[in-house]
Write an enzyme that holds these catalytic residues in place. Structure first.
Site, PDB file in Angstrom:
ATOM      1  N   HIS A   1     -25.573   7.771  13.302  1.00 49.67           N
ATOM      2  CA  HIS A   1     -24.558   8.400  14.546  1.00 49.67           C
ATOM      3  C   HIS A   1     -23.246   7.890  14.314  1.00 49.67           C
ATOM      4  CE1 HIS A   1     -24.657   5.102  18.221  1.00 49.67           C
ATOM      5  NE2 HIS A   1     -24.860   4.538  16.925  1.00 49.67           N
TER       6      HIS A   1
ATOM      7  N   ASP B   1     -23.076  -2.870   0.333  1.00 47.59           N
ATOM      8  CA  ASP B   1     -22.450  -1.604   1.438  1.00 47.59           C
ATOM      9  C   ASP B   1     -23.350  -0.388   1.200  1.00 47.59           C
ATOM     10  OD1 ASP B   1     -20.902   0.757   1.765  1.00 47.59           O
ATOM     11  OD2 ASP B   1     -18.979  -0.630   1.595  1.00 47.59           O
ATOM     12  N   PHE B   2     -23.630   0.136   2.309  1.00 47.20           N
ATOM     13  CA  PHE B   2     -24.585   1.358   2.112  1.00 47.20           C
ATOM     14  C   PHE B   2     -24.070   2.585   1.585  1.00 47.20           C
ATOM     15  CE2 PHE B   2     -24.850   0.982   7.022  1.00 47.20           C
ATOM     16  CZ  PHE B   2     -23.903   2.092   7.114  1.00 47.20           C
TER      17      PHE B   2
ATOM     18  N   ASP C   1     -27.311  -5.413   4.531  1.00 46.45           N
ATOM     19  CA  ASP C   1     -25.999  -5.274   5.415  1.00 46.45           C
ATOM     20  C   ASP C   1     -25.013  -5.881   4.736  1.00 46.45           C
ATOM     21  OD1 ASP C   1     -24.205  -4.623   7.435  1.00 46.45           O
ATOM     22  OD2 ASP C   1     -25.862  -4.977   8.927  1.00 46.45           O
TER      23      ASP C   1
END
Lengths: 336, 336
Positions: B245, B226-227, B199
Site C-alpha cells: 500500500h 532493498d526490495f 529489510d
C-alpha cells in the site's frame, strides 16, 4: 470464559481522528451541499469539488463506509441525515459547528497534552489572539458561529419546547441567546409565550433576522446586555444553554444568583448542557466537552446534574429536577 | 415509519477527534503504564503524571467513559485490554503506533483538505523534511517505530500463523520484515519453519535483538536488502504485510513480479493489509488507511482483494484466494 483481549477497540479509538477529520474536510469542501442538488458519479463530484484525482474516490468511498454518504450504481448521494443537516442551502444546516471544529478545534486539540500539564487554554489566546474578539468584529464570521450554535442545540431546543410545562408560564427569556434557536422553538410550539433573547449587542441584528424569518417578531424581542455587568431580564422562565460551562465556579454561581434575582416566585430557571452523568462514567461527550473548555477558556468546565442541583439549592431555588433531553444533552430545572 | 433524522450520528463522528486525541494524549503521558503498577486515585495519578489539577479528573473520567480505564471506589485502573496493550513494561505494548500517530499523524491529517486538492503528501515532506530519512538515522526512534509496526500487525500475524497451511512448506521470508513480528509468530507456532526477514540493513540489529529475545536465532535470520534494487530471498513462502500500500501501481506490480520470480513452483506469496472490501463500502479503516497513504507518501494507496487478485493473476500466479484475518485486516494468497 473471557475471550483474550484484542487491541481492536484501542486502535479504533486511537485512529478515530481519521474518520472524524474526513467528515470535517467533507463539510469544508461542501460535499453534502453539492450532492443535495443531485447525485453525482465520482468523476463529476471530483471536478465540482476541485479535488485532485489521486484520492478522490477513496475519500468519497470512506464517507460511504462511515455511513454519511450512500452510493447506488456509482452515483454518490446524501443520507437522509446529511441531506437535512449538512446541506448549506437548508435552514436545518448544522455544519457551522463542524466548520469551526475543522478550522480551529481540531488543531487546538493537538495541544491537549500541554493543556493538561498547564491548565491553560490552547486556542488563539496562546499566541495573544482572541477568538471571541475577532468573532465579534466580523459580522459574517459571527453569524456563521451563531448559526452553528443553533444547529448544535437544535435537538435540545426541540426537546425543551416539548418537555417543559410551558402552559404554566407566559414569559420567557433565553440568557446568552445567540441566534435565538431555543426561543424560536419554544415560541413556535407554544403560541401564548412571549419574551426573547438577551445577549451582547453585537448579536442583536443576527437574532432579529432569525426571529423575523419565522414571523415571530411580534412575540419575541432582543434585549442587549452583558450577563455579568447588566441585570438579567425579568420573566417567568429564564434559560441558559451551553453558557454556564464556559465559566469558573464563582462565575457560574454568580450567573445562577442573578437568574434567581430576576425570577418571580414560582418562576423557573432552565439550565441545559451536555451534562456529565452523576457517576462521571458514561457521558463521554460531556466529559470531553469539559476538556474542550480547557482548550478554549481560562476557567470553564462541565458538570453533573448533581453539581448543578447543589448550586441551585445554594442560590435559594426551592425545587429542582434533572431531565434528559436528547443525545448527550440534559436540563436542570430550578423553581424559585 | 422512518423516525425523523437526528444530527447525533453526524455530531458524534465530527467530534470523534476529541476522544481519539484524549487516548493519544493518555498514551503519550503513560497513564496506562503508571496504572499497570497499581490502581491510583485521581490526586496521586495527577501528581505522578505531572498534570495540572484543573482538568485532570475530567481527563481520567473521560478515559473511563470511553471504556479504556475503569474506576472502582475512586481508584483508576486499566481495563484488561489497556493493561495488556498499553503498558510500556510489557512486550505486548502496541502504543508505539499511537505515539507516532500522536506526534505526527494527528497534526498532518489537519491538512487533509489540502492533500485532497493537490494529491500531495502532507507530512514532513511538505517542509522538505524526510520522515524515513530521519527515522533511519536515529536508532532509538527507529526501534520504537518498528516496535509500533509489530504491535499494529500483531493480530494479523497471529491469524496468519494459524490460518495458512504452514505444514505444506519448509521455508519462509517476510519482505519488509521490520522488527520481525510476523516471522516470530509463524516460527513459534510451527517449529519446522526456517527463514527470516528481509529489510533495509539499518533494521538488522533491531530484528536480530527481537528474534534472539524469543530464542529463535537458530531458525530465523536477517537478510539485508532493498526490495526495489536487490533480488528477493528465495523461499517457499514470501510475505508482504503493509508494504504494497506504500507504493504506486507500477511499483506494486514490480514487487509482486519480483516475489513471483523468487518463489519455486508451488510456492506462495502472502500479501496482507487492511484490505478494502470489494464493494468499497464497509471497511472504513481500509479506505481511511488509503487516505493516510495520501498524507504520508507520493503514490501509495490501499486496494481491494479483487484488485490484488488481478495483479497476482497478471504476474502469473496460477491460484489465488482472499481470507479475512482480524479486524480490518485480510490476506491475499497467490500460489505460483
Amino acid at each position: 470464559m473471557n475471550p483474550s483481549p484484542t487491541p481492536e477497540k484501542i486502535m479504533q479509538l486511537g485512529m478515530a481522528f481519521w474518520g472524524s477529520k474526513t467528515l470535517l474536510s467533507a463539510v469544508e469542501l461542501e460535499v453534502f451541499t453539492e450532492l443535495a442538488r443531485q447525485p453525482l458519479n465520482a468523476d463529476t463530484l471530483q471536478t465540482r469539488l476541485g479535488l485532485h484525482p489521486r484520492s478522490a474516490r477513496d475519500f468519497f468511498d470512506a464517507l460511504v463506509a462511515l455511513g454519511i454518504l450512500e452510493r447506488d450504481n456509482g452515483l454518490y448521494k446524501n443520507t437522509p441525515e446529511t441531506d437535512l443537516f449538512l446541506d448549506k442551502a437548508k435552514t436545518s444546516y448544522i455544519g457551522g459547528f463542524l466548520e469551526m471544529a475543522n478550522a480551529r478545534l481540531y488543531r487546538f486539540w493537538g495541544s491537549l497534552t500541554e493543556g493538561l500539564k498547564t491548565g491553560l487554554p490552547q486556542n488563539e489566546a496562546k499566541e495573544g489572539g482572541d477568538f471571541f474578539g475577532t468573532l465579534y468584529a466580523d459580522p459574517i464570521k459571527l453569524k456563521s458561529f451563531l448559526q452553528s450554535m443553533t444547529g448544535l442545540s437544535m435537538g435540545a431546543s426541540k426537546a425543551i419546547a416539548q418537555q417543559f410545562p410551558w402552559d404554566q408560564h407566559q414569559t420567557f427569556f433565553d440568557i446568552g441567546s445567540a441566534q435565538g434557536g431555543l426561543v424560536v422553538e419554544v415560541a413556535m410550539a407554544h403560541p401564548h409565550i412571549k419574551g426573547g433573547g438577551f445577549d451582547l449587542p453585537v448579536t442583536g441584528p443576527i437574532f432579529e433576522e432569525y426571529i423575523r424569518s419565522f414571523g415571530l417578531n411580534d412575540r419575541l424581542r432582543f434585549l442587549p446586555g452583558d450577563f455579568f455587568n447588566d441585570p438579567l431580564p425579568q420573566a417567568e422562565v429564564l434559560s441558559m444553554g451551553h453558557i454556564l460551562h464556559d465559566w469558573n465556579l464563582e462565575e457560574k454561581k454568580l450567573l445562577i444568583a442573578k437568574a434567581y434575582d430576576a425570577l418571580p416566585k414560582g418562576g423557573a430557571l432552565i439550565i441545559f448542557e451536555s451534562l456529565i452523568d452523576d457517576e462521571r462514567q458514561t457521558n463521554a461527550f460531556g466529559l470531553l466537552m469539559s476538556l474542550n473548555m480547557l482548550i478554549e477558556l481560562p476557567g470553564g468546565f462541565d458538570y453533573t446534574g448533581a453539581d448543578c442541583t447543589a448550586w441551585l439549592k445554594e442560590a435559594g431555588f426551592r425545587e429542582t429536577r434533572v431531565e434528559h433531553l436528547v443525545g448527550p444533552d440534559s436540563m436542570v430545572i430550578g423553581i424559585k
